[in-house]
Every structure is written in structure tokens, then in C-alpha cells.
Design a protein around this motif. Sequence first.
Motif, PDB file in Angstrom:
ATOM      1  N   LEU B 251      49.562  18.598  52.173  1.00 27.10           N
ATOM      2  CA  LEU B 251      48.421  19.294  52.770  1.00 27.10           C
ATOM      3  C   LEU B 251      48.637  20.809  52.687  1.00 27.10           C
ATOM      4  N   GLY B 252      49.894  21.206  52.850  1.00 31.04           N
ATOM      5  CA  GLY B 252      50.228  22.631  52.776  1.00 31.04           C
ATOM      6  C   GLY B 252      49.882  23.207  51.407  1.00 31.04           C
ATOM      7  N   GLY B 254      47.553  22.095  49.523  1.00 33.10           N
ATOM      8  CA  GLY B 254      46.091  22.123  49.449  1.00 33.10           C
ATOM      9  C   GLY B 254      45.501  23.351  50.121  1.00 33.10           C
ATOM     10  N   TRP B 255      46.130  23.805  51.198  1.00 31.93           N
ATOM     11  CA  TRP B 255      45.584  24.955  51.930  1.00 31.93           C
ATOM     12  C   TRP B 255      45.487  26.180  51.024  1.00 31.93           C
TER      13      TRP B 255
END
Lengths: 233, 270
Positions: B251-252, B254-255
Motif C-alpha cells: 500500500l505504501g 501505491g501511495w
Amino acid sequence: MTWFLFAIFPYIAVTLAVAVGVVRAVRRPFSVSSLSSQLLERRWLYWGSQSFHYGILLVLGGHLLAFLLPGTLRAWNGSPARQLALEITGLGLGLYALVGALILVLRRLTNARIRVVTSPMDLLVWLALLVSLVTGVLTAGVHRYGSTWFTGVFTPYLWSLARFAPEPERLDGLPWLVRLHAFNFFVLLALFPFSRLVHLVTVPVGYLVRPWQLVVANRQRSAGAEPSASARN
Amino acid sequence: MASSISLPALLGLGVLLAAAPAEGRAAEGGGEGGIFASRCAVCHTIGGGPSMGPDLQGVTERRSEAWLRSFIPDPQGMVDAGDPDAAALVKGGRASMPSGIVQPAEMDALLAELRAGGKPAAAPAEAPAGPEGRAEVGGRLFRGEEPFANGGLPCGACHGLADGSSLGSLAVDLTDVHGRLGEAGLRGALRTLPFPVMKEAYADAPLTEQERADLLAFFASLDASAPGRPASAGLLWGGGAAVAALLFALLGLGWKRQRRSISDELRSQA
């Protein structure tokens, strides 16, 4: 008591979900929404919402698989190594969703802009979701192996509900944690039509894969307000 | 004349009518060997010493019939109602004997069996004439590597073993079940599975005679005294936490790739 919790209440919950859901969709179609707060705060939403939604959708899909294709799941779990891999994945996704949910709840309680748009129903929904997540994660970790025993306990129970010949006695003797997890699902179902949970039926597949939408706030900035933002919702 | 014949006849008919349902219940509920043999002998003996539960030799003299009629169908109910004798039998206010194993309507038949000293209930002690058990097959059935013929859940779905080969923990660890219940008790338990969740889960998926024999042989082969490796539930929790951490790491990534808001773009160009 068991009869009310697991044989009568489930029908009340489904009836409410369908009937009120349809009435709401017909009479107030624009209220069928997740009421996105992305324009108000973006960073915490990203971490919380992505993890919560992907986690919970996959875990929900796992439950659905055990309900619809118990034989397939049983065959997969026929190898202890595969069973452990599935359980670890499921528990991991549950924890992923739980941490995401905690981020979102904290954001909702501590961010002043989000608090303004938070209704009591939002808090009630979060409470029910947290009960589901905590009891689900604990069930997976403490009352192993849910991915197998679900197929022999909950699958026939749920089918008995679908046949209108409920067999709640199948849940007799289960630990209270598991019974709370099951009952709480019906609570969520009952809350569904009255809350922002209705966004579940807003064509979820398209929701996941559709291209970006640019949502632009076209108004004068007021002091302290975050300016326009591009958003996915 | 007519009345002197009809009265005994009526009485006889009354006795028949009263006895018929009782017999029917006993036959239906008791299964082979009666109610005691099929449901109680899993945990109790009559004159064979304490097992998982107390020896029931002479229980009909130690306790009143009314007490037995209340306690046996619903032990927890008696405890909750504050009965001192029932409370003395349980630990921590929680009866280990589940309610509902014997229905109130079956108590006539069961009391008769108990008074007879388990005579009709001797089934578990009778010499087994069934198929020979294969411990290895029993192990595969336990772990679910081989499915039960009637679709019953594998034991390992809920039960653990001390050697860590099964981490099931919804129900009790079965490593020493053979020693705990004894051969006869375990055979009875496998036949009727009278425990709360199992009773329902296996009602329409009974174990076959061969499967019961295989499981019995498997349980007999387990060495409860061997220093087993502790059930490593930590693997599950640790693995789950690792999966969640990995997903957050993704997710990191993706940010950083997220489309920035227009205002962010403008600010960065300013």
C-alpha cells in the motif's frame, strides 16, 4: 434465545435489508452512496480505506466460498500445509482490514473536518464492523480451523435458513465468540439499509476497476479549508 | 359380569398404552445397547471406576429420582438455579456435561438402565466384532487428507494433537483421548458423537464402521506421554501479522503512485 438470535432475527435482518434498501433506492436514489469524505482528508483515508476494503472484501469472499462451494474448500484443506497457508492468508487479511478499520475510526473521531460530517449511525456502523472484525480475527486465531469447520457447521446452518427451515441448534455449544461473530453479521445486515453501508450495492465490480474520476471543488476557498482535490469517488 | 371383565381389560390396555411409547422411545433414542451405552458410557462407567465423569454405580440410591430427572437432561440449568448438589459437581460454575444429551422423555428408560446396574447398557464392554482398524488411515482421516465417506468434517478441523500435526482448537485436544475414555468409551463416543456441536454436524454424516475402527486404532497409537512439540499457534498469528504487514508495505508503494490533487500539482510547480 437461540431461536430468536439465529432463527428469527436473521429473517428480520434480511427483510429489512431488502425492503428498506429497495424503498431507499427508489425514493432517494442519490442517498445510496458511501458519502465519501475524500475531499476533506486524503492521507489517512488512503491507508485506512484501501486496507479495510480490500481486506474485508476478500475475507467476505472467503466466507461466501465456504457457503457456496464447501466441497472445494474441504478439498483444498485436505492437505494440512494448504490449510495452514489458507488460514494464515485469511487471518492476515482480517488483520489488514482490522488495522484499516481502526485507522478510519481514529480519523473519524480525531479529525475535526470528518467529525462534522459524522452521524450517530456512522458510529453505530463502525461499532458493529469492529465487533465483526475483532471477533472474526480472534475466532480465526483461537478457534482454529474455521475454514474447515465452517463447512460442517455454518454452511448447513445458512442453507437451512435459505430453505426456510432454520436449524439454529447447529450452533449450540459453539464458543460465545463465534456465536457473537455470527449474530453480529445479521446486525450489520439490519443496519445496511439505514446507513452508508448501502454503498455495497453500488455495482462494486465497476467501482473497483473503473478509471479515475476527477472530483473538483469549484468554489471560493474559505479559511482553513483544503483546496480542490482529485478523487477516486 | 361385563364390568368385572372389562375393568382388568381396560387396566391392561392402559398399561400397554403407557408402556408402548416408553419402549418406542428407548428403542429410538438408545440405539444399540440402550441409552447408557450409546450416550453416557462415553464419560461414565457403572462399577468400572471414574472415567471422564464419575462412576454411576448406585447413583439411583445416592440421589433422589426427582433430582436425577432434573439434573441429567440439563446439568447447567440446575447449577444456574442454585442447586447446591449440582454446584458441588461442577468446577467454576460451568458444567462439563452438556445439556440435552438425554431428553426428559427418555428418563424413564435411562433410570431403568441405571437401576439395573448398566445391565442392558453393557454394549461398550462387549467384544468388538467389527473391522480391524488401521492407525495410518485413521491419521489421514483425522487430518482430512482422506475424506470421510459420508462427508463428515475431519477431526482436525476442530481438535488438536500435542505433536503439532493438528492445530485445531475449537474443541479439546485429543492426544490422550484413548487413555481418558478407555477403549470402550471411545468406541461409544465415535459411534454416537454425543457432544454439542458434533451431534448436529454428524447427524447426517455418520462415520462408517471401518472409519470408526481406523480412528480408534489411530487414537490408540498416539503416545500421550511423549514430549510433544507445543501446538505452534504462534505460526498462525505470526504468519497472519506478516501477511498484513506485507500488504501495508504494498500500500505504501501505491501511495507514491497516487495521482496528486490539482492543488498539490500547482503548489509543487510554484
